[in-house]
Design an enzyme around this catalytic site. Structure first.
Site, PDB file in Angstrom:
ATOM      1  N   SER A   1       0.744  -1.068   0.062  1.00 42.47           N
ATOM      2  CA  SER A   1      -0.051  -0.070  -0.115  1.00 42.47           C
ATOM      3  C   SER A   1       1.054   1.262   0.060  1.00 42.47           C
ATOM      4  O   SER A   1       1.626   1.534  -0.993  1.00 42.47           O
ATOM      5  CB  SER A   1      -1.055   0.097   1.393  1.00 42.47           C
ATOM      6  OG  SER A   1      -1.760   0.827   1.031  1.00 42.47           O
TER       7      SER A   1
ATOM      8  N   ASP B   1      -2.054   6.121  -3.593  1.00 37.41           N
ATOM      9  CA  ASP B   1      -1.083   5.296  -2.692  1.00 37.41           C
ATOM     10  C   ASP B   1      -0.476   4.252  -3.774  1.00 37.41           C
ATOM     11  O   ASP B   1      -1.164   4.224  -4.799  1.00 37.41           O
ATOM     12  CB  ASP B   1      -1.432   4.906  -1.349  1.00 37.41           C
ATOM     13  CG  ASP B   1      -2.551   3.889  -1.293  1.00 37.41           C
ATOM     14  OD1 ASP B   1      -3.592   4.035  -2.341  1.00 37.41           O
ATOM     15  OD2 ASP B   1      -2.876   3.024  -0.619  1.00 37.41           O
TER      16      ASP B   1
ATOM     17  N   ASP C   1      -1.356   0.961  -4.072  1.00 38.37           N
ATOM     18  CA  ASP C   1      -2.324   0.032  -4.427  1.00 38.37           C
ATOM     19  C   ASP C   1      -3.691   0.742  -4.965  1.00 38.37           C
ATOM     20  O   ASP C   1      -4.512   0.024  -5.338  1.00 38.37           O
ATOM     21  CB  ASP C   1      -2.553  -1.272  -3.547  1.00 38.37           C
ATOM     22  CG  ASP C   1      -3.182  -0.592  -2.327  1.00 38.37           C
ATOM     23  OD1 ASP C   1      -3.130   0.476  -1.845  1.00 38.37           O
ATOM     24  OD2 ASP C   1      -3.920  -1.543  -1.684  1.00 38.37           O
TER      25      ASP C   1
ATOM     26  N   ASP D   1      -6.032   2.323  -3.324  1.00 34.68           N
ATOM     27  CA  ASP D   1      -7.081   2.230  -2.518  1.00 34.68           C
ATOM     28  C   ASP D   1      -7.531   3.617  -1.733  1.00 34.68           C
ATOM     29  O   ASP D   1      -8.563   3.597  -1.001  1.00 34.68           O
ATOM     30  CB  ASP D   1      -7.334   0.819  -1.608  1.00 34.68           C
ATOM     31  CG  ASP D   1      -6.271   0.918  -0.581  1.00 34.68           C
ATOM     32  OD1 ASP D   1      -5.462   2.099  -0.568  1.00 34.68           O
ATOM     33  OD2 ASP D   1      -6.339   0.175   0.315  1.00 34.68           O
TER      34      ASP D   1
END
Length: 458
Positions: free
Chosen positions: A94, A241, A243, A245
């Site tokens: 992340s 970020d 990933d 999300d």
């Protein structure tokens, strides 16, 4: 849980996180979930393929067929799980620095696995309770090439059904986008263009070295985005970020919008009397104010998406309406859409607020607080223990309301300060908020000084 923290398993690649260990996590998960197929997804980190291969091999070795999604945002992996009924092992750290990687487990419903299931998987992992199959029963592998496109199309369909797609298109917006070299590079530029926005980008080439900026979309890492907004007269800057999300915003003047401010603005558009919103123990007073104005409740959890998701599920089982939840780090959930964080969807919901007002005007309605944050590093468990003991003593001595669901939060009525250990890095994180910067800084520095002294043995 010893292995699964607040947001999955994470560690420095090759040190705390190794291919054999990732394989064991995947094997334990596949065994506990008792599923014929498991998908594997990853972000752009240089070690992503290494760990994805380890997870895929371990899953095939216990008899699971493996769907290889390649590099996709975590929300795209969740959309795949929801659409196909196949759980996903996501290889991602992340927002953590490039040297980190991790494992996040997503259920067949597209939602991160609940704590109870993670605890059972952890028990299997620690006991090595999984069995390899013979050669005739080894699982197959297949490449899935269309996960990013299917995810973008599903987002657009969702916004169309909500009536927001047309609002965004008609607003004729320019979006400055910084995916931070992460998985969002593969989906967000196309998504916002298909929404009818003019899109300009920076750091939009997938690169696991993250040469343009570190993956965490905090203000200190977004200078390129702020300059791009100014140079292109963009209506909004959007940063993800690693990933994708999460979404953090920059207004049309090139000024950073606090994540807490964005959450409050989105909540103000959603909450009605009797509703409840869920946030973490570092919740801003901005969200509390919005909920109070709407006649809604605020439920607090430890920091981390796992805890927030679990509480949302509990409240829904009780028949409560939870239109919005999340944290001030850009990780926002709209449970009617999916009980999951989705940076692209969150950004689209914020764009829908700009049909009649500028981003700065939206933010100004919820910008009456000043926030300061700091991270205190420690080298070993003794340093961590000493700092937390100092934080506890500071809390005991303070004339404030104490909350201990995750660290030590002191509420003074007009301000608050929180000290709590990170669930993913060797840090103790400090947060403070007040009506002015001086008051917030004073509160943070008061506890920080005592913790540093305890850590250093002064």
């Amino acid at each position: 849980m010893q292995v699964f923290g607040s947001s999955g398993v994470r560690g420095v690649a090759g040190e705390e996180l190794t291919p054999p260990f990732v394989g064991q996590v995947a094997a334990a998960a596949g065994t506990e979930l008792d599923t014929e197929s498991v998908a594997i997804a990853r972000d752009t980190r240089t070690t992503g393929r290494l760990f994805a291969d380890a997870a895929a091999s371990a899953l095939a070795a216990i008899g699971c067929d493996v769907h290889r999604l390649g590099i996709v945002p975590t929300p795209a992996a969740q959309a795949y799980a929801e659409r196909t009924g196949v759980p996903v092992v996501v290889i991602t750290a992340s927002h953590n620095p490039p040297e980190y990687n991790g494992v996040k487990l997503v259920g067949a419903n597209g939602v991160e696995l609940p704590q109870t299931t993670l605890e059972r998987i952890e028990e299997r992992l620690l006991a090595e309770d999984f069995t390899l199959v013979g050669y005739a029963a080894v699982g197959s592998h297949r490449e899935v090439d269309d996960a990013p496109e299917r995810y973008v199309d599903a987002l657009l369909d969702r916004l169309e059904s909500e009536g927001r797609r047309e609002r965004i298109t008609d607003a004729d917006l320019t979006v400055a986008l910084d995916p931070g070299h992460g998985a969002g590079c593969l989906t967000s530029p196309e998504f916002f263009r298909k929404l009818g926005c003019r899109v300009v980008t920076v750091n939009a080439q997938p690169d696991g070295h993250f040469p343009g900026r570190n993956p965490e979309p905090v203000a200190a890492n977004l200078a390129d985005l702020r300059r791009l907004v100014g140079a292109t007269d963009a209506d909004l800057g959007i940063a993800h970020d690693g990933d994708a999300d999460r979404a953090i915003f920059v207004d049309e003047r090139g000024e950073h919008i606090e994540g807490d401010t964005a959450l409050a603005a989105l909540a103000a558009a959603e909450l009605d009397a009797g509703d409840v919103t869920v946030s973490a123990v570092n919740v801003s007073q901005r969200l509390v104010d919005v909920a109070d104005d709407a006649g809604a409740d605020v439920e607090l959890t430890p920091i981390g998406s796992t805890y927030i998701i679990s509480r949302i599920r509990e409240l829904q089982r009780e028949g409560r309406e939870v239109p919005i939840a999340g944290e001030g780090n850009g990780g926002i959930l709209f449970p009617d859409y999916r009980i999951a964080r989705d940076g692209a969807y969150t950004a689209a919901r914020f764009l829908a607020l700009l049909d009649e007002r500028s981003a700065s005007a939206v933010a100004a309605s919820h910008g009456d607080y000043a926030n300061v944050r700091a991270n205190l590093e420690y080298e070993d468990e003794d340093g961590r223990t000493a700092m937390l003991a100092a934080a506890e003593k500071h809390a005991d001595d303070a004339d404030a309301e104490l909350t201990t669901i995750d660290g030590y939060r002191l509420d003074y009525g007009d301000a608050w300060v929180l000290a709590r250990p990170s669930g993913t890095e060797p840090l103790v994180r400090l947060y403070a908020e007040a009506r002015n910067q001086k008051r917030a800084t004073s509160l943070l520095e008061g506890v920080r000084a005592e913790m540093v002294e305890a850590r250093d043995g002064d």
